[in-house]
Design an enzyme around this catalytic site. Sequence first.
Site, PDB file in Angstrom:
ATOM      1  CD  GLN A 145      39.471  16.244 -21.648  1.00 31.48           C
ATOM      2  OE1 GLN A 145      40.621  15.835 -21.759  1.00 31.48           O
ATOM      3  NE2 GLN A 145      39.183  17.536 -21.550  1.00 31.48           N
ATOM      4  CE1 TYR A 173      39.756  20.430 -19.671  1.00 31.21           C
ATOM      5  CE2 TYR A 173      41.961  19.611 -20.140  1.00 31.21           C
ATOM      6  CZ  TYR A 173      40.922  19.825 -19.259  1.00 31.21           C
ATOM      7  OH  TYR A 173      41.055  19.422 -17.954  1.00 31.21           O
ATOM      8  CB  THR A 229      36.300  18.885 -20.027  1.00 33.07           C
ATOM      9  OG1 THR A 229      36.617  17.484 -20.053  1.00 33.07           O
ATOM     10  CG2 THR A 229      36.454  19.408 -18.618  1.00 33.07           C
ATOM     11  NE  ARG A 247      45.750  20.761 -10.133  1.00 36.07           N
ATOM     12  CZ  ARG A 247      45.142  21.108 -11.265  1.00 36.07           C
ATOM     13  NH1 ARG A 247      43.880  21.474 -11.259  1.00 36.07           N
ATOM     14  NH2 ARG A 247      45.792  21.083 -12.402  1.00 36.07           N
ATOM     15  CE  LYS A 291      35.896  14.225 -16.492  1.00 37.18           C
ATOM     16  NZ  LYS A 291      36.724  15.343 -16.042  1.00 37.18           N
ATOM     17  CG  HIS A 314      38.311  18.857 -13.254  1.00 35.72           C
ATOM     18  ND1 HIS A 314      37.892  19.088 -14.542  1.00 35.72           N
ATOM     19  CD2 HIS A 314      39.639  18.637 -13.355  1.00 35.72           C
ATOM     20  CE1 HIS A 314      38.919  19.023 -15.371  1.00 35.72           C
ATOM     21  NE2 HIS A 314      40.001  18.736 -14.678  1.00 35.72           N
ATOM     22  NE  ARG A 326      43.542  17.536 -11.232  1.00 39.39           N
ATOM     23  CZ  ARG A 326      44.847  17.426 -11.011  1.00 39.39           C
ATOM     24  NH1 ARG A 326      45.261  16.802  -9.921  1.00 39.39           N
ATOM     25  NH2 ARG A 326      45.725  17.924 -11.849  1.00 39.39           N
TER      26      ARG A 326
END
Length: 414
Positions: free
Chosen positions: A152, A154, A182, A191, A279, A303, A306
């Site tokens: 994955q 970023y 992503t 969070r 994604k 996600h 999140r």
Amino acid sequence: MDDKTAAATVPAGQQAAYRGGTKLRQHYPTVDYLRRRARGRIPHFAFEYSDGGAGTDGGIRRNWAGLDAVELVPRYGVMPALPPVEITLFGRKYAAPIGIAPMGGPAIVWPGADSYMAVAAQRARVPYTLGTVGGITIEQAATLAPDVLWFQLYRMARNDHWLGFELMRRCEAAGVHVLVMTVDVPVRTVRPREVVVGLGGSKFSPGPRMLYQMLRSPGWLLSLWQRGQPRFANIKNYAGNNASVNDVISFARNEIGGAFTWDEIARFRDKWKKPLVLKGIMHPADAERAIALGIDGVWVSNHGGRQIEALPAPIDVLPAVAAQVGARATVLFDSGVRSGLDVVRAVALGAQAAFAGKAFLWGLGALGGKGPGHVLDLMIDETRASLGQIGAQSPADARKGVIRHPGALAFPEF
Ligand SMILES: Cc1cc2nc3c(=O)[nH]c(=O)nc-3n(C[C@H](O)[C@H](O)[C@H](O)COP(=O)(O)O)c2cc1C
């Protein structure tokens, strides 16, 4: 009927759903039991990292409720036993329509987490997606999970995406099969549960409260001693010689940022010749745009709740995205998956495979290194049993049934 008798009546090779008698299964028959155990076994900050979402966790609750609301009408008299669950994704065979979603910092939950997940996925023969900010390098993951490794990426735009292209080059050299870009982290999010336990800042500096929590979790502490402190293994080397953990963290925070634009995605598509997946797609129009760029897979996800809690549950947008994509690309799904039944729900509504994140973290928290393998065992067996129960003869066959899906979102013409 006891387990042995049950197993004896099931055709060879299809007995996995009847391994109910093992000790692990007795104590942890579902992922929810693992979550409960993890809460009491690992440091509080580690559990909060594994469990918390954006805002009030409303997105997480909606993801679960969305999946729970999907009903499958069974047909009987068709399947005498358990169906096969093997699938093919991007030309490779996997044991089940299940995979491990990419996660940054899983080693906070259990030191060594990334390696344990990679090994478990390779053993079970399901996709393992290493994250940009995972705890092992692409090359280490390739030795642990050579047949099932995805990576994955970023967005790291500085210097014309040099680091993104560099990681892509390493993926190519290491034999990563699928690159996952992503797109759903355009801004940094808060969070609250992470902030409150001391994980929200740009530095990792455990105070007395965190140290106390660590001391009360001897298994976790032992694993930390054996495996070392979590670090951004793939990025660490670019942060400079002798970079401290906090130097690496601030380097990563400076490098990573924003969501890929379509133009940027096109450039990666141009350079990456193997399967490429986006994604975080939640709208059929974005899926269409991805296909126009030659993307091979669309991963429907919010996600795991999140990023922002106002998003619909991905299961509720899945049918519209899958209908838009048709046979032109592979549709993948995550967010809220806690069982093989959830996997079957996603497959029935158009996904070729469903991935999970938090479920594997809870497995790690509850059982350490044995956790990811146990979660996969449970989910694969539950998938097989759920398909068998509704009379589906394969994962794809689940789509032919009658499904009640009250949350399904209709998209106006776009
Ligand atoms: C602790 C944690 C870290 C994550 N880090 C990343 C990441 O670095 N990159 C990414 O694309 N998704 C990341 N995700 C999202 C997962 O890939 C996946 O979309 C999500 O966990 C699925 O929902 P679930 O947890 O309900 O299964 C992360 C999720 C968790 C729980």
